[in-house]
Write a protein that holds these residues in place. Structure first.
Motif, PDB file in Angstrom:
ATOM      1  N   GLU A 227       0.823  -1.205   0.000  1.00 58.41           N
ATOM      2  CA  GLU A 227       0.000   0.000   0.000  1.00 58.41           C
ATOM      3  C   GLU A 227       0.859   1.258   0.000  1.00 58.41           C
ATOM      4  O   GLU A 227       0.546   2.241  -0.681  1.00 58.41           O
ATOM      5  N   VAL A 228       1.948   1.228   0.736  1.00 59.74           N
ATOM      6  CA  VAL A 228       2.858   2.378   0.778  1.00 59.74           C
ATOM      7  C   VAL A 228       3.593   2.505  -0.555  1.00 59.74           C
ATOM      8  O   VAL A 228       3.728   3.612  -1.099  1.00 59.74           O
ATOM      9  N   LEU A 229       4.044   1.382  -1.089  1.00 62.86           N
ATOM     10  CA  LEU A 229       4.711   1.412  -2.391  1.00 62.86           C
ATOM     11  C   LEU A 229       3.775   1.925  -3.486  1.00 62.86           C
ATOM     12  O   LEU A 229       4.190   2.696  -4.358  1.00 62.86           O
ATOM     13  N   ASP A 230       2.504   1.520  -3.424  1.00 62.17           N
ATOM     14  CA  ASP A 230       1.515   2.015  -4.390  1.00 62.17           C
ATOM     15  C   ASP A 230       1.353   3.529  -4.287  1.00 62.17           C
ATOM     16  O   ASP A 230       1.235   4.222  -5.303  1.00 62.17           O
ATOM     17  N   GLU A 231       1.337   4.040  -3.059  1.00 66.31           N
ATOM     18  CA  GLU A 231       1.211   5.488  -2.867  1.00 66.31           C
ATOM     19  C   GLU A 231       2.430   6.217  -3.417  1.00 66.31           C
ATOM     20  O   GLU A 231       2.312   7.262  -4.069  1.00 66.31           O
ATOM     21  N   LEU A 232       3.612   5.674  -3.184  1.00 67.41           N
ATOM     22  CA  LEU A 232       4.820   6.287  -3.738  1.00 67.41           C
ATOM     23  C   LEU A 232       4.786   6.258  -5.260  1.00 67.41           C
ATOM     24  O   LEU A 232       5.145   7.247  -5.918  1.00 67.41           O
ATOM     25  N   GLU A 233       4.346   5.142  -5.816  1.00 69.74           N
ATOM     26  CA  GLU A 233       4.219   5.011  -7.271  1.00 69.74           C
ATOM     27  C   GLU A 233       3.240   6.053  -7.813  1.00 69.74           C
ATOM     28  O   GLU A 233       3.483   6.673  -8.849  1.00 69.74           O
ATOM     29  N   ARG A 234       2.143   6.268  -7.106  1.00 70.55           N
ATOM     30  CA  ARG A 234       1.139   7.236  -7.532  1.00 70.55           C
ATOM     31  C   ARG A 234       1.732   8.643  -7.621  1.00 70.55           C
ATOM     32  O   ARG A 234       1.360   9.441  -8.458  1.00 70.55           O
ATOM     33  N   ARG A 235       2.700   8.904  -6.784  1.00 73.16           N
ATOM     34  CA  ARG A 235       3.298  10.243  -6.734  1.00 73.16           C
ATOM     35  C   ARG A 235       4.332  10.495  -7.826  1.00 73.16           C
ATOM     36  O   ARG A 235       4.743  11.645  -8.019  1.00 73.16           O
ATOM     37  N   PHE A 236       4.778   9.460  -8.528  1.00 72.42           N
ATOM     38  CA  PHE A 236       5.725   9.674  -9.620  1.00 72.42           C
ATOM     39  C   PHE A 236       5.128  10.631 -10.638  1.00 72.42           C
ATOM     40  O   PHE A 236       3.942  10.541 -10.962  1.00 72.42           O
ATOM     41  N   GLY A 237       5.933  11.527 -11.129  1.00 75.94           N
ATOM     42  CA  GLY A 237       5.462  12.480 -12.120  1.00 75.94           C
ATOM     43  C   GLY A 237       4.798  13.697 -11.519  1.00 75.94           C
ATOM     44  O   GLY A 237       4.383  14.598 -12.234  1.00 75.94           O
ATOM     45  N   THR A 238       4.679  13.721 -10.188  1.00 77.47           N
ATOM     46  CA  THR A 238       4.094  14.871  -9.502  1.00 77.47           C
ATOM     47  C   THR A 238       5.201  15.573  -8.732  1.00 77.47           C
ATOM     48  O   THR A 238       5.962  14.920  -8.006  1.00 77.47           O
ATOM     49  N   SER A 239       5.294  16.851  -8.897  1.00 81.80           N
ATOM     50  CA  SER A 239       6.279  17.627  -8.152  1.00 81.80           C
ATOM     51  C   SER A 239       6.021  17.459  -6.664  1.00 81.80           C
ATOM     52  O   SER A 239       4.868  17.474  -6.216  1.00 81.80           O
ATOM     53  N   GLY A 240       7.069  17.277  -5.898  1.00 79.92           N
ATOM     54  CA  GLY A 240       6.926  17.179  -4.446  1.00 79.92           C
ATOM     55  C   GLY A 240       6.275  18.416  -3.857  1.00 79.92           C
ATOM     56  O   GLY A 240       5.487  18.335  -2.921  1.00 79.92           O
ATOM     57  N   LEU A 241       6.591  19.573  -4.423  1.00 78.79           N
ATOM     58  CA  LEU A 241       5.978  20.805  -3.940  1.00 78.79           C
ATOM     59  C   LEU A 241       4.486  20.833  -4.256  1.00 78.79           C
ATOM     60  O   LEU A 241       3.670  21.254  -3.427  1.00 78.79           O
ATOM     61  N   ASP A 242       4.117  20.364  -5.462  1.00 79.28           N
ATOM     62  CA  ASP A 242       2.695  20.304  -5.829  1.00 79.28           C
ATOM     63  C   ASP A 242       1.951  19.311  -4.943  1.00 79.28           C
ATOM     64  O   ASP A 242       0.840  19.574  -4.494  1.00 79.28           O
ATOM     65  N   GLU A 243       2.566  18.161  -4.692  1.00 73.06           N
ATOM     66  CA  GLU A 243       1.924  17.142  -3.858  1.00 73.06           C
ATOM     67  C   GLU A 243       1.708  17.671  -2.450  1.00 73.06           C
ATOM     68  O   GLU A 243       0.645  17.519  -1.871  1.00 73.06           O
ATOM     69  N   LYS A 244       2.711  18.329  -1.911  1.00 74.04           N
ATOM     70  CA  LYS A 244       2.590  18.885  -0.558  1.00 74.04           C
ATOM     71  C   LYS A 244       1.528  19.972  -0.514  1.00 74.04           C
ATOM     72  O   LYS A 244       0.717  20.021   0.425  1.00 74.04           O
ATOM     73  N   ALA A 245       1.470  20.819  -1.521  1.00 72.44           N
ATOM     74  CA  ALA A 245       0.471  21.879  -1.579  1.00 72.44           C
ATOM     75  C   ALA A 245      -0.946  21.295  -1.668  1.00 72.44           C
ATOM     76  O   ALA A 245      -1.879  21.860  -1.084  1.00 72.44           O
ATOM     77  N   SER A 246      -1.099  20.164  -2.348  1.00 64.21           N
ATOM     78  CA  SER A 246      -2.427  19.575  -2.501  1.00 64.21           C
ATOM     79  C   SER A 246      -2.959  19.063  -1.168  1.00 64.21           C
ATOM     80  O   SER A 246      -4.168  18.975  -0.975  1.00 64.21           O
ATOM     81  N   ARG A 247      -2.084  18.715  -0.243  1.00 62.32           N
ATOM     82  CA  ARG A 247      -2.520  18.233   1.076  1.00 62.32           C
ATOM     83  C   ARG A 247      -3.128  19.347   1.896  1.00 62.32           C
ATOM     84  O   ARG A 247      -3.962  19.098   2.745  1.00 62.32           O
ATOM     85  N   LYS A 248      -2.717  20.573   1.659  1.00 66.67           N
ATOM     86  CA  LYS A 248      -3.230  21.701   2.440  1.00 66.67           C
ATOM     87  C   LYS A 248      -4.676  22.009   2.079  1.00 66.67           C
ATOM     88  O   LYS A 248      -5.407  22.542   2.886  1.00 66.67           O
TER      89      LYS A 248
END
Length: 110
Positions: A87-108
């Motif tokens: 499940e954790v590996l799937d989540e990391l895989e899902r994040r490929f291609g997404t900027s870390g900054l964009d991903e973090k901003a989406s959580r807010k």
């Protein structure tokens, strides 16, 4: 790497129901989630301290050792909650291609 985590998770699952006097995994599982979380926290702190020490000594062996402990105890925690590394590996895989900054901003916003 994923194979190693999955293999270790399988071993943890096998040992969950073992006798706590003969299995560290069973001992942790029987001690409850709070004890497991304490161990994860303890190992996280030890990993942080070991990482800090690398800057002074350049010896990375303790950091590797402590990170292995942290990963192990995290897998025990996931197991206690009926989750695994996939499940954790799937989540990391899902994040490929997404900027870390964009991903973090989406959580807010969610």
């Amino acid at each position: 790497m994923a194979d190693t985590l999955i293999k270790l998770a399988q071993i943890i699952e096998e040992r969950k129901g073992s006798d706590p006097s003969s299995s560290y995994v069973a001992l942790l599982q029987n001690s409850g989630l709070n004890k497991i979380l304490e161990k994860v926290g303890e190992e996280a702190v030890e990993t942080i301290l070991a990482a800090r020490d690398v800057e002074q000594s350049d010896d990375k062996s303790k950091l590797i050792y402590e990170t292995a402990d942290l990963w192990f105890h995290t897998l025990v925690m996931l197991s206690k909650l009926d989750l695994g590394p996939q499940e954790v590996l799937d989540e990391l895989e899902r994040r490929f291609g997404t900027s870390g900054l964009d991903e973090k901003a989406s959580r807010k916003t969610s």
